[in-house]
Design a protein around this motif. Structure first.
Motif, PDB file in Angstrom:
ATOM      1  N   GLY A   1       0.780  -1.230   0.000  1.00  0.00           N
ATOM      2  CA  GLY A   1       0.000   0.000   0.000  1.00  0.00           C
ATOM      3  C   GLY A   1       0.810   1.277   0.000  1.00  0.00           C
ATOM      4  N   GLU A   2       2.134   1.177  -0.018  1.00  0.00           N
ATOM      5  CA  GLU A   2       2.997   2.360   0.006  1.00  0.00           C
ATOM      6  C   GLU A   2       3.337   2.802  -1.416  1.00  0.00           C
ATOM      7  OE1 GLU A   2       7.398   3.765   1.734  1.00  0.00           O
ATOM      8  OE2 GLU A   2       6.734   1.685   1.944  1.00  0.00           O
ATOM      9  N   ILE A   3       3.466   4.103  -1.607  1.00  0.00           N
ATOM     10  CA  ILE A   3       3.937   4.646  -2.876  1.00  0.00           C
ATOM     11  C   ILE A   3       5.293   5.291  -2.643  1.00  0.00           C
ATOM     12  CG2 ILE A   3       3.519   6.277  -4.751  1.00  0.00           C
ATOM     13  CD1 ILE A   3       0.568   5.930  -4.377  1.00  0.00           C
ATOM     14  N   LEU A   4       6.314   4.732  -3.292  1.00  0.00           N
ATOM     15  CA  LEU A   4       7.685   5.228  -3.184  1.00  0.00           C
ATOM     16  C   LEU A   4       8.020   5.996  -4.453  1.00  0.00           C
ATOM     17  CD1 LEU A   4      10.603   5.254  -1.950  1.00  0.00           C
ATOM     18  CD2 LEU A   4      10.984   3.100  -3.172  1.00  0.00           C
ATOM     19  N   GLY A   5       8.424   7.248  -4.304  1.00  0.00           N
ATOM     20  CA  GLY A   5       8.829   8.048  -5.440  1.00  0.00           C
ATOM     21  C   GLY A   5      10.340   8.083  -5.566  1.00  0.00           C
ATOM     22  N   MET A   6      10.839   7.857  -6.779  1.00  0.00           N
ATOM     23  CA  MET A   6      12.276   7.965  -7.052  1.00  0.00           C
ATOM     24  C   MET A   6      12.496   9.137  -7.980  1.00  0.00           C
ATOM     25  SD  MET A   6      13.757   4.134  -7.517  1.00  0.00           S
ATOM     26  CE  MET A   6      13.667   2.954  -6.166  1.00  0.00           C
ATOM     27  N   VAL A   7      13.390  10.037  -7.583  1.00  0.00           N
ATOM     28  CA  VAL A   7      13.603  11.259  -8.350  1.00  0.00           C
ATOM     29  C   VAL A   7      15.091  11.530  -8.495  1.00  0.00           C
ATOM     30  CG1 VAL A   7      13.499  12.782  -6.330  1.00  0.00           C
ATOM     31  CG2 VAL A   7      12.834  13.662  -8.579  1.00  0.00           C
ATOM     32  N   GLY A   8      15.440  12.173  -9.571  1.00  0.00           N
ATOM     33  CA  GLY A   8      16.823  12.532  -9.854  1.00  0.00           C
ATOM     34  C   GLY A   8      16.957  12.840 -11.333  1.00  0.00           C
TER      35      GLY A   8
ATOM     36  N   LEU B   1      -6.666  -2.140  -4.405  1.00  0.00           N
ATOM     37  CA  LEU B   1      -5.984  -3.428  -4.502  1.00  0.00           C
ATOM     38  C   LEU B   1      -4.921  -3.636  -3.430  1.00  0.00           C
ATOM     39  CD1 LEU B   1      -5.410  -3.449  -8.390  1.00  0.00           C
ATOM     40  CD2 LEU B   1      -7.373  -4.349  -7.117  1.00  0.00           C
ATOM     41  N   GLY B   2      -4.647  -2.601  -2.628  1.00  0.00           N
ATOM     42  CA  GLY B   2      -3.554  -2.702  -1.665  1.00  0.00           C
ATOM     43  C   GLY B   2      -2.208  -2.772  -2.351  1.00  0.00           C
ATOM     44  N   LEU B   3      -2.155  -2.219  -3.557  1.00  0.00           N
ATOM     45  CA  LEU B   3      -0.978  -2.296  -4.407  1.00  0.00           C
ATOM     46  C   LEU B   3       0.123  -1.382  -3.871  1.00  0.00           C
ATOM     47  CD1 LEU B   3      -0.344  -3.648  -7.224  1.00  0.00           C
ATOM     48  CD2 LEU B   3      -1.003  -1.457  -8.239  1.00  0.00           C
ATOM     49  N   ALA B   4       1.350  -1.870  -3.875  1.00  0.00           N
ATOM     50  CA  ALA B   4       2.505  -1.019  -3.610  1.00  0.00           C
ATOM     51  C   ALA B   4       3.012  -0.492  -4.947  1.00  0.00           C
ATOM     52  CB  ALA B   4       3.603  -1.797  -2.895  1.00  0.00           C
ATOM     53  N   VAL B   5       3.414   0.782  -4.979  1.00  0.00           N
ATOM     54  CA  VAL B   5       3.800   1.418  -6.239  1.00  0.00           C
ATOM     55  C   VAL B   5       5.167   2.069  -6.079  1.00  0.00           C
ATOM     56  CG1 VAL B   5       3.204   3.156  -7.970  1.00  0.00           C
ATOM     57  CG2 VAL B   5       1.385   1.870  -6.822  1.00  0.00           C
ATOM     58  N   ILE B   6       6.027   1.854  -7.067  1.00  0.00           N
ATOM     59  CA  ILE B   6       7.274   2.608  -7.190  1.00  0.00           C
ATOM     60  C   ILE B   6       7.140   3.469  -8.431  1.00  0.00           C
ATOM     61  CG2 ILE B   6       9.774   2.519  -7.532  1.00  0.00           C
ATOM     62  CD1 ILE B   6       9.765  -0.224  -6.198  1.00  0.00           C
ATOM     63  N   ILE B   7       7.193   4.781  -8.258  1.00  0.00           N
ATOM     64  CA  ILE B   7       7.042   5.691  -9.390  1.00  0.00           C
ATOM     65  C   ILE B   7       8.355   6.425  -9.617  1.00  0.00           C
ATOM     66  CG2 ILE B   7       6.029   7.504  -7.917  1.00  0.00           C
ATOM     67  CD1 ILE B   7       4.344   8.300 -10.391  1.00  0.00           C
ATOM     68  N   ILE B   8       8.852   6.352 -10.842  1.00  0.00           N
ATOM     69  CA  ILE B   8      10.107   6.995 -11.230  1.00  0.00           C
ATOM     70  C   ILE B   8       9.772   8.209 -12.077  1.00  0.00           C
ATOM     71  CG2 ILE B   8      12.278   6.690 -12.488  1.00  0.00           C
ATOM     72  CD1 ILE B   8      11.922   3.665 -12.025  1.00  0.00           C
TER      73      ILE B   8
ATOM     74  N   ALA C   1      -2.494  -7.403 -15.134  1.00  0.00           N
ATOM     75  CA  ALA C   1      -3.218  -8.564 -15.652  1.00  0.00           C
ATOM     76  C   ALA C   1      -3.119  -9.790 -14.754  1.00  0.00           C
ATOM     77  CB  ALA C   1      -2.713  -8.901 -17.053  1.00  0.00           C
ATOM     78  N   CYS C   2      -1.996  -9.962 -14.064  1.00  0.00           N
ATOM     79  CA  CYS C   2      -1.781 -11.172 -13.268  1.00  0.00           C
ATOM     80  C   CYS C   2      -1.768 -10.891 -11.765  1.00  0.00           C
ATOM     81  CB  CYS C   2      -0.498 -11.852 -13.707  1.00  0.00           C
ATOM     82  SG  CYS C   2      -0.513 -12.341 -15.444  1.00  0.00           S
ATOM     83  N   HIS C   3      -2.448  -9.821 -11.357  1.00  0.00           N
ATOM     84  CA  HIS C   3      -2.622  -9.474  -9.941  1.00  0.00           C
ATOM     85  C   HIS C   3      -1.305  -9.292  -9.189  1.00  0.00           C
ATOM     86  CE1 HIS C   3      -6.778 -10.528 -10.698  1.00  0.00           C
ATOM     87  NE2 HIS C   3      -6.445 -11.770 -10.980  1.00  0.00           N
ATOM     88  N   PRO C   4      -0.402  -8.444  -9.680  1.00  0.00           N
ATOM     89  CA  PRO C   4       0.865  -8.237  -8.972  1.00  0.00           C
ATOM     90  C   PRO C   4       0.646  -7.507  -7.650  1.00  0.00           C
ATOM     91  CG  PRO C   4       0.615  -6.578 -10.667  1.00  0.00           C
ATOM     92  CD  PRO C   4      -0.524  -7.541 -10.843  1.00  0.00           C
TER      93      PRO C   4
END
Length: 339
Positions: A38-45, A207-214, A173-176
Motif C-alpha cells: 500500500g505504500e507509494i515510493l517516489g524515485m527522483v533525480g 488493490l492494496g498495491l505497492a507502487v514505485i514511481i520513477i 493482468a496477473c494481480h501483482p
C-alpha cells in the motif's frame, strides 16, 4: 507488537556495466530501501542518475553488459537474486509488474488492445479458459477507466492517456503486489497527468498495491508519494518521507532540485539551475559525487564518499553537512560509517 515485514527490501544493491574488456562502470552503488504493501515510493533525480537501471536490476532485466555485483533484493523475505531464471519469470508480472518508460508508444499497432492484454494472461495462467481471459480483460479495462467494449480497438484509436491506462491494465493482468511505473506521465498534458496519478492512487487503495514511481517531476512526487528516494550519480542522496523532503531537505542536491521547481505559494521566489552535469560513469569523482556541482562543497567532500547519515529515524542523507545531526549510523549504504 511485531514489526511489519516489508513487501520489498533492497539491501546494498550494486550494479556494474561492462564497458570494454575488464572495464566495469559502477552504475549503482549500495542502494537500500524498503517498500510496504500500500505504500507509494517516489524515485527522483536527473537523467543518468540510475533510477531505471535500479528498477531493471530489481527484476533482473539488465542488458547483457549489466550485472548485479552484490546486495540483496528480498521480496516477501525471498532473495530474488538467488532464483533461477524460470523462477524469476514467474515473479515478473505475477508478483512485480513494470510499466516501462515510453510504454504508451510500445503497443503493437496491428493487434487489438484486448488481445495484447489477453496474451499476458495466457502466458502466466495457461490453464485459464479463453472466455475467462476475455472477462479478465474487460474487468481490467474497467478498472483503469476504459469501457470494456474498447477491447477490440487498436492503439491508434486511443489517446496518449488511454494508451497509458491500457499499459497499466496490462501490468495488472496477473494481480501483482508491486507496480513499477517508469515516467508514467511523460508526454501527457497536465489534465491527463492528474488523471493517471489519481488512477495509481485508486489502484493502491482498491488493490492494496505497492507502487514505485520513477519521475523527474517533483510535482508528481509531492502529489502521490509517501516516501521519496533522491538519487544522484548512482547513489542515494537522500531518503525520507515526502513531507521531510519538501519541508526540511538536508542534502544540497535535494535543496537545489526543489529551488529549480516552481512554488506557486511563493511566486516571487527566483528559480535556480544547478550548474554542470551529472557525472559520467567513466569519470566519477573521487569523493562525493555531487561535489563538483555543490554550492556548499569543502575539502573533505572531494576526498571521501559520505556515508548515508541518519537525520531522523526515517530520514537519511548522504552529506558531511548532516554528520553532526546523525543519531546513529544507518545500515551500510554508500560506505561504512567509521567513528
Amino acid at each position: 507488537m511485531t514489526e511489519e515485514i516489508p513487501l520489498l527490501e533492497v539491501k546494498n544493491l550494486c550494479i556494474d556495466y561492462l564497458a570494454e574488456k575488464n572495464v566495469y562502470l559502477k552504475a549503482i552503488e549500495n542502494i537500500s530501501f524498503t517498500l510496504h504493501a500500500g505504500e507509494i515510493l517516489g524515485m527522483v533525480g536527473e537523467s543518468g542518475c540510475g533510477k531505471s537501471t535500479l528498477m531493471l536490476g530489481l527484476l533482473r532485466l539488465l542488458p547483457v553488459n549489466g550485472q548485479i555485483t552484490s546486495g540483496e533484493v528480498l521480496f516477501e523475505g525471498q532473495d530474488l537474486l538467488s532464483l533461477s531464471e524460470r523462477e524469476m519469470a514467474s515473479i515478473r508480472w505475477g508478483e512485480i509488474a513494470i510499466v516501462f518508460q515510453g510504454a504508451m508508444n510500445a503497443l503493437n499497432p496491428v493487434r487489438s488492445i484486448g488481445d495484447q492484454i489477453e496474451e499476458a494472461i495466457a502466458c502466466h495462467e495457461p490453464g485459464l479458459s479463453k472466455i475467462d481471459r476475455k472477462n479478465r480483460v474487460a474487468e481490467l479495462l474497467k478498472l483503469v477507466g476504459i469501457s470494456a467494449d474498447r477491447a477490440n480497438a487498436y492503439a491508434f484509436q486511443f489517446s496518449g492517456g488511454m494508451r497509458q491506462r491500457a499499459m497499466i491494465a496490462m501490468a495488472l493482468a496477473c494481480h501483482p503486489k508491486i507496480l513499477i511505473a517508469d515516467e508514467p506521465t511523460t508526454a501527457l498534458d497536465v489534465m491527463i497527468q492528474a488523471q493517471i496519478l489519481e488512477l495509481l492512487e485508486d489502484l493502491r487503495d482498491k488493490l492494496g498495491l505497492a507502487v514505485i514511481i520513477i519521475t523527474h517531476d517533483l510535482g508528481v512526487i509531492a502529489e502521490i508519494s509517501d516516501t521519496v528516494l533522491v538519487m544522484y550519480g548512482g547513489v542515494t542522496a537522500e531518503r525520507a518521507p515526502v513531507d521531510s523532503i519538501y519541508n526540511s531537505p538536508k542534502h544540497p542536491y535535494t535543496q537545489n532540485l526543489l529551488k529549480a521547481f516552481p512554488d506557486l505559494s511563493h511566486i516571487e521566489a527566483e528559480l535556480i539551475s544547478i550548474p554542470g552535469y551529472p557525472p559520467r560513469l567513466d569519470d566519477l569523482p573521487k569523493g562525493c559525487r555531487f561535489a563538483p556541482r555543490c554550492p556548499q562543497v569543502f575539502a573533505r567532500c572531494r576526498k571521501e564518499m559520505p556515508a548515508l547519515y541518519r537525520v531522523e529515524d526515517d530520514h537519511h542523507a548522504s552529506c558531511f553537512l548532516v554528520e553532526a545531526l546523525e543519531k546513529q549510523p544507518s545500515i551500510k549504504d554508500n560506505r561504512e560509517v567509521s567513528k
